[in-house]
Design an enzyme around this catalytic site. Structure first.
Site, PDB file in Angstrom:
ATOM      1  N   ASP A 282     -30.824 133.685  21.513  1.00 57.89           N
ATOM      2  CA  ASP A 282     -31.409 133.802  22.851  1.00 57.89           C
ATOM      3  C   ASP A 282     -30.499 133.209  23.929  1.00 57.89           C
ATOM      4  OD1 ASP A 282     -33.540 134.501  21.258  1.00 57.89           O
ATOM      5  OD2 ASP A 282     -34.973 133.162  22.223  1.00 57.89           O
ATOM      6  N   HIS A 426     -29.639 129.985  19.672  1.00 57.26           N
ATOM      7  CA  HIS A 426     -29.206 130.241  21.049  1.00 57.26           C
ATOM      8  C   HIS A 426     -27.689 130.387  21.076  1.00 57.26           C
ATOM      9  CE1 HIS A 426     -33.143 128.285  21.397  1.00 57.26           C
ATOM     10  NE2 HIS A 426     -33.289 128.989  22.505  1.00 57.26           N
TER      11      HIS A 426
HETATM   12 ZN    ZN Z   1     -34.694 131.265  25.964  1.00 55.48          ZN
END
Ligand code: ZN
Length: 478
Positions: A282, A426
């Site tokens: 992400d 991430h």
């Molecule tokens: Zn996020």
């Protein structure tokens, strides 16, 4: 340097001629499309998606302007420090969000506008700061440095007070003092008129939203420093831009002819028979994403990238790489706001703008979205459904934001992964990318195949508006 300085008469109140185009609102700044700027990247400072604190800040970096990047970094980290000073945690539900736009870009000057939003309870307020970089003197500047001296700042303050005096009674012009803090967001409209922006409730206690004043270029130019004039020229448009469609219209036009996003290798693995895991990344793309794609490619692994729209618009080439290398690009909203705190119109705007920027880059329409901070309700899901997207959460939290040690991330992910897992990571953190080779090696040794999220469900299509947090997971013999 041949830079046109023709700006017209600069008087916004000139009587309109029937044949003239409708004049644009004079305080509107024409932001530059970041995908057209070479050497541009983005930096993300965030609490990740699974933390209790909701902090997400992105700012741009320019390869040839390290002093600009450093000034932006200091400005953003200052906001982060003030949001949660010392050890005091912000109150539950508190959110800080920083996003950016390019106010002007030329061979002489660059302007970056930061929009800083923060909430305390139900109260959301935004402030605006425009930081300038003079490519001639190689100097990063506050907006007030665009003015040539103290007298010019006082003159501008007088001019702005006079203009505000004619506005609604809720605006208090007397608070507009000639200080650098008050004038920390100065830009220019495409005609070269100077535009001063204020923060929410800075000059008006009761109203929020953007409040700005335009000063015609003929009056503004004598107040500008040499760098200020270069900044002004950088914003002036010499040709008319094509008529802009609204984001929704543009999306409809773009989607009509575009297929849904899908891995180029979808269907090559049968997850009902094999052990599958969906790695998801992400908040990118960012400076670490290219390195991650290299690693995934070495292992023949595929992943799902929940991209933030504003980052996607700055890195279209990375999205194209993801598509071409068999990964899946998905929607993580435009600027990473907690969607449950927003109105329907703003939720749609967050999803639509990201959808548009991704679709423009890869020629495919995302079918998955992940709500920032995993924060979604039935309302968010119904709006996602309307845009044709499933809502994807996760079953394994790498907690990669909480550590700079890749070994911790490896142990957590490898230890918790089960067949059909959806793993939250991430691609904006160096440690996460450092952890990738070991995760891929160890899970690969356990027999896992790395697929994109929809492949976990095989021929059962994921449904728009439905929430998924793990695949059906039916490993052989379990
Ligand atoms: Zn996020």
């Amino acid at each position: 340097m041949a830079v046109a300085t023709l700006t017209g008469c600069g008087v916004a109140t000139a009587s309109p001629n029937a044949d003239d185009p409708v004049p644009a609102e004079p305080t509107m700044i024409d932001y530059v499309d970041p995908s057209l700027v070479t050497g541009l990247s983005t930096r993300t400072l965030s609490t990740g998606d699974s933390g209790s604190r909701h902090v997400h800040a992105v700012y741009p970096s320019l390869a040839d302007a390290p002093r600009l990047t450093e000034k932006l970094r200091r400005t953003v980290t200052g906001h982060l420090a003030r949001f949660a000073p010392g050890r005091t945690p912000p109150e539950p539900g508190a959110e800080l969000n920083v996003d950016w736009q390019l106010a002007a870009v030329s061979a002489e000057a660059v302007g970056v506008r930061l929009r800083v939003g923060r909430s305390a309870g139900a109260d959301w307020r935004e402030s605006r700061t425009t930081i300038w970089y003079d490519r001639v003197d190689r100097r990063a500047m506050d907006s007030a440095d665009l003015l040539k001296d103290r007298a010019a700042l006082e003159m501008l303050a007088r001019r702005v007070r006079a203009e505000l005096a004619g506005r609604s009674s809720t605006v208090n012009p007397d608070v507009v003092r000639p200080d650098r803090e008050m004038f920390d967001s100065i830009g220019f409209n495409p005609r070269g008129d100077l535009v001063v922006e204020f923060d929410d409730r800075q000059v008006s206690p009761r109203t929020a939203g953007r409040l700005a004043v335009a000063v015609p270029s003929a009056e503004a130019r004598p107040l500008l420093s040499a760098a200020g004039e270069r900044a002004r020229r950088a914003a002036v448009r010499t040709t008319e831009p094509p008529a802009a469609a609204s984001p929704q219209e543009a999306l409809l036009a773009a989607s009509a002819a575009r297929p849904p996003a899908r891995s180029t290798r979808a269907g090559s693995v049968d997850c009902a028979k094999l052990k599958c895991v969906a790695l998801t990344y992400d908040d990118g793309p960012g400076p670490e994403t290219g390195r991650l794609l290299d690693i995934l490619g070495r292992f023949g692994a595929r992943a799902t990238f929940f991209s933030v729209g504003s980052n996607a618009s700055a890195h279209p080439e990375l999205l194209v790489r993801m598509r071409d290398e068999g990964h899946l690009v998905a929607n993580h909203t435009w600027s990473h706001r907690d969607l449950t705190a927003l109105s329907s119109a703003r939720i749609s705007d967050q999803l639509t703008r990201a959808q548009q920027s991704i679709t423009q880059s890869i020629g495919q329409v995302p079918t998955l979205m992940r709500p920032p901070y995993g924060s979604a309700d039935g309302h968010v899901a119904s709006l996602a459904a309307r845009l044709g997207m499933s809502v994807v959460h996760w079953s394994v939290d790498s907690r990669d934001r909480r550590t700079s040690d890749p070994r911790e991330i490896v142990e957590r992910v490898v230890g918790q992964t089960r067949p059909g897992a959806i793993v939250l990571m991430h691609d904006v953190y160096g440690a996460t990318v450092d952890a990738a080779p070991e995760i891929l090696r160890r899970l690969g040794e356990e027999g896992y195949i790395f697929v994109t999220v929809p492949e976990l469900y095989g021929s059962r299509e994921m449904q728009p508006g439905v929430t998924y947090d793990a695949g059906p997971g039916r490993p052989p013999g379990e």
